[in-house]
Design an enzyme around this catalytic site. Structure first.
Site, PDB file in Angstrom:
ATOM      1  N   CYS A  43      -9.950  26.062  27.723  1.00 56.92           N
ATOM      2  CA  CYS A  43     -10.384  25.948  28.979  1.00 56.92           C
ATOM      3  C   CYS A  43     -11.563  25.055  29.315  1.00 56.92           C
ATOM      4  O   CYS A  43     -11.696  24.309  30.273  1.00 56.92           O
ATOM      5  CB  CYS A  43     -11.181  27.674  29.346  1.00 56.92           C
ATOM      6  N   CYS A  48      -9.053  24.822  32.465  1.00 57.21           N
ATOM      7  CA  CYS A  48      -9.203  25.200  33.664  1.00 57.21           C
ATOM      8  C   CYS A  48     -10.619  24.514  34.112  1.00 57.21           C
ATOM      9  O   CYS A  48     -10.510  23.976  35.271  1.00 57.21           O
ATOM     10  CB  CYS A  48      -9.528  26.687  33.677  1.00 57.21           C
ATOM     11  N   LYS A  51      -9.952  20.547  34.920  1.00 54.75           N
ATOM     12  CA  LYS A  51      -8.999  20.357  35.978  1.00 54.75           C
ATOM     13  C   LYS A  51      -9.395  20.873  37.144  1.00 54.75           C
ATOM     14  O   LYS A  51      -9.083  20.115  38.042  1.00 54.75           O
ATOM     15  CB  LYS A  51      -7.880  21.461  35.403  1.00 54.75           C
ATOM     16  N   TYR A 178       1.987  26.951  36.786  1.00 57.30           N
ATOM     17  CA  TYR A 178       0.814  26.582  37.469  1.00 57.30           C
ATOM     18  C   TYR A 178       0.149  25.084  36.953  1.00 57.30           C
ATOM     19  O   TYR A 178      -0.214  24.204  37.895  1.00 57.30           O
ATOM     20  CB  TYR A 178      -0.189  27.641  37.239  1.00 57.30           C
ATOM     21  N   GLU A 182      -0.437  22.245  39.997  1.00 51.90           N
ATOM     22  CA  GLU A 182      -1.795  21.920  40.129  1.00 51.90           C
ATOM     23  C   GLU A 182      -1.952  20.377  39.910  1.00 51.90           C
ATOM     24  O   GLU A 182      -2.526  19.776  40.923  1.00 51.90           O
ATOM     25  CB  GLU A 182      -2.864  22.649  39.236  1.00 51.90           C
ATOM     26  N   HIS A 439     -16.482  37.263  61.002  1.00 51.15           N
ATOM     27  CA  HIS A 439     -15.569  36.239  62.089  1.00 51.15           C
ATOM     28  C   HIS A 439     -16.562  35.227  62.737  1.00 51.15           C
ATOM     29  O   HIS A 439     -17.847  35.416  62.826  1.00 51.15           O
ATOM     30  CB  HIS A 439     -15.398  37.176  63.338  1.00 51.15           C
ATOM     31  N   GLU A 444     -11.151  37.380  56.851  1.00 47.74           N
ATOM     32  CA  GLU A 444     -10.945  38.544  57.906  1.00 47.74           C
ATOM     33  C   GLU A 444      -9.700  38.840  58.046  1.00 47.74           C
ATOM     34  O   GLU A 444      -9.146  39.872  58.597  1.00 47.74           O
ATOM     35  CB  GLU A 444     -11.731  38.270  59.324  1.00 47.74           C
TER      36      GLU A 444
END
Length: 450
Positions: A43, A48, A51, A178, A182, A439, A444
């Site tokens: 990682c 990750c 990356k 993934y 990515e 909002h 939302e």
């Protein structure tokens, strides 16, 4: 004298092993951890973290292009791959140092060399020394799967891709998961011509396929090419340093500066002395463990990707922590593998938790209801970008318990993290309906499904 040199010896300095070592030490155990490469594991060093930094860098490509729509004139913008690469690696160095400092602060002994299992309570180091431990924890993670074809030595993996001398003008990325998607988004944004080649028809198979279809549609509109049902046949290295890739799909070979193979990761269990010590491995080479992370040998445990349960850093961390609490903290506990949120940091990103529509229909038939929100984010309206976000909620039963949430759009992972509570908490949709919307925001949409 103590019966053993250590209460715990951890082999592997990744996220799971480091967490297990640190928490075990805080519980009073005498702990050593051996890492033959760099502290931090996949990682932090080659996964990750670096990356995601490249993903952040890639966002500027579209933001700079669209800046004039927001009133900004940006002249002379140019991308410098070596600069970003070196800045990212400098931060990897910083994080690696923090891992070592944090372990040292709680008294964990760090051994910077390879270690292998020499018996149920014995570990042999690369320098020839053998030490004893009451418990041994295997936390050696995973390793990129090879291309599996002639010439595979000419392909890079996610281990090497961070260290390219220069940005490739043309890159072939093999795989449909993934990692492949990515890096396809990253290098396309940096200006590379990108082909994603996958051996089957579908990409990102574990994810909701309606969401995945939206990603493929957007990616192709940007110029990323997909070559599906195209297993590798062979890779040839050319005299000028480029590669020619041959596929078994009947189509023509493809030339590129770089081929990156991202077809998954396999448990990093080879040549660790595990089978000789009696540790059972499955057909993929993963350490077989029970819910308590214990292997077939009473004194040997394993956590993280080497067990091949769920290959995610947060899962490895939880497994390591649960191991430490159970064995040294007097608090036996296990972790749940149900409803784990996940994300693909593609462009745009995907986030998902719970059942996909296909899974829900297969299990519950017509007892489900699907809600969708298909909209253009406000930023895209101003910028003129045509990409549309898609949020999807799956409910079950008369009380409409939320059993799946799937999203594609800007900041999807940031939004889904909080929303995943609805899945884990088995909440009815009405709970989300009763939440007042923030909002204007994209988030939302999760409380406005009709």
């Amino acid at each position: 004298m103590a019966e053993y040199d250590y209460d715990l010896f951890v082999i592997g300095g990744g996220s799971g092993g480091v967490r297990a070592a640190r928490i075990s030490a805080t519980h009073g155990a005498k702990v050593a951890i051996a890492e033959e490469f760099r502290m931090g594991g996949t990682c932090v060093i080659r996964g990750c973290v670096p990356k995601k930094m490249l993903v952040y860098g890639s966002h500027f490509a579209e933001d700079l292009h669209e800046a004039h729509r927001f009133g900004w004139d940006v002249e002379g913008a140019a991308f410098d791959w070596p600069r970003l690469r070196d800045i990212v690696q400098a931060d990897v160095d910083r994080l690696e140092g923090l891992y070592s400092v944090n372990l040292g602060n709680v008294g964990v002994e760090i051994i910077e060399q390879r270690a292998v299992v020499a018996g149920p309570n014995a570990v042999k180091l690369a320098d020839g020394k053998t030490v004893s431990a009451k418990y041994i924890l295997i936390a050696t993670g995973g390793w990129p799967a090879p291309a599996g074809c002639p010439g595979e030595e000419h392909a890079l993996t996610s281990n090497e891709i961070f260290h390219l001398e220069k940005k490739p003008e043309n890159i072939i990325i093999v795989g449909g998961g993934y990692i492949a998607n990515e890096f396809a988004g990253i290098f396309h944004a940096f200006g590379s011509n990108v082909i994603v080649a996958n051996r089957s028809e579908k990409i990102l198979r574990p994810y909701d396929q309606e969401i995945v279809g939206r990603l493929q549609e957007i990616s192709e509109a940007k110029g990323i090419a997909y070559r599906l049902n195209a297993p590798l046949e062979k890779i040839e290295k050319n005299d000028d340093g480029t590669v020619t890739v041959h596929f078994r799909d009947g189509g023509p070979p493809q030339n590129a500066d770089v081929i990156m193979v991202a077809t998954g990761r396999v448990p990093n269990s080879a040549n660790l002395g595990l089978e000789e010590a009696g540790v059972a491995l499955d057909q993929a080479g993963a350490v077989s463990v029970g819910d308590d992370n214990r292997s077939s040998v009473e004194s040997i445990y394993a956590v993280g990707d080497v067990t091949n349960r769920v290959q995610l850093t947060p899962v490895a961390i939880r497994e390591g922590h649960a191991f430490a609490d159970s064995v040294f903290g007097g608090n036996p506990r296990t972790i749940s593998y149900d409803n784990i949120p996940s994300a693909v940091f593609s462009s745009p990103p995907i986030a998902s938790v719970g059942m996909t529509e296909d899974e829900a229909r297969a299990k519950f038939g017509e007892d489900i209801k699907i809600y969708r929100s298909d909209f253009k984010p406000m930023k895209n309206v101003v910028s003129g970008r045509e990409e549309r976000a898609l949020y999807k909620m799956i409910t079950r039963g008369p009380d409409e318990t939320v059993i799946g949430l799937h999203m594609i759009g800007p900041e999807s992972a940031e939004i889904l993290q909080g929303a995943a509570v609805a899945i884990v908490g088995k909440m009815p949709k009405k709970v989300l309906d009763d939440v007042v919307a923030i909002h204007p925001s994209m988030a939302e949409e999760l409380v406005l499904f009709k």
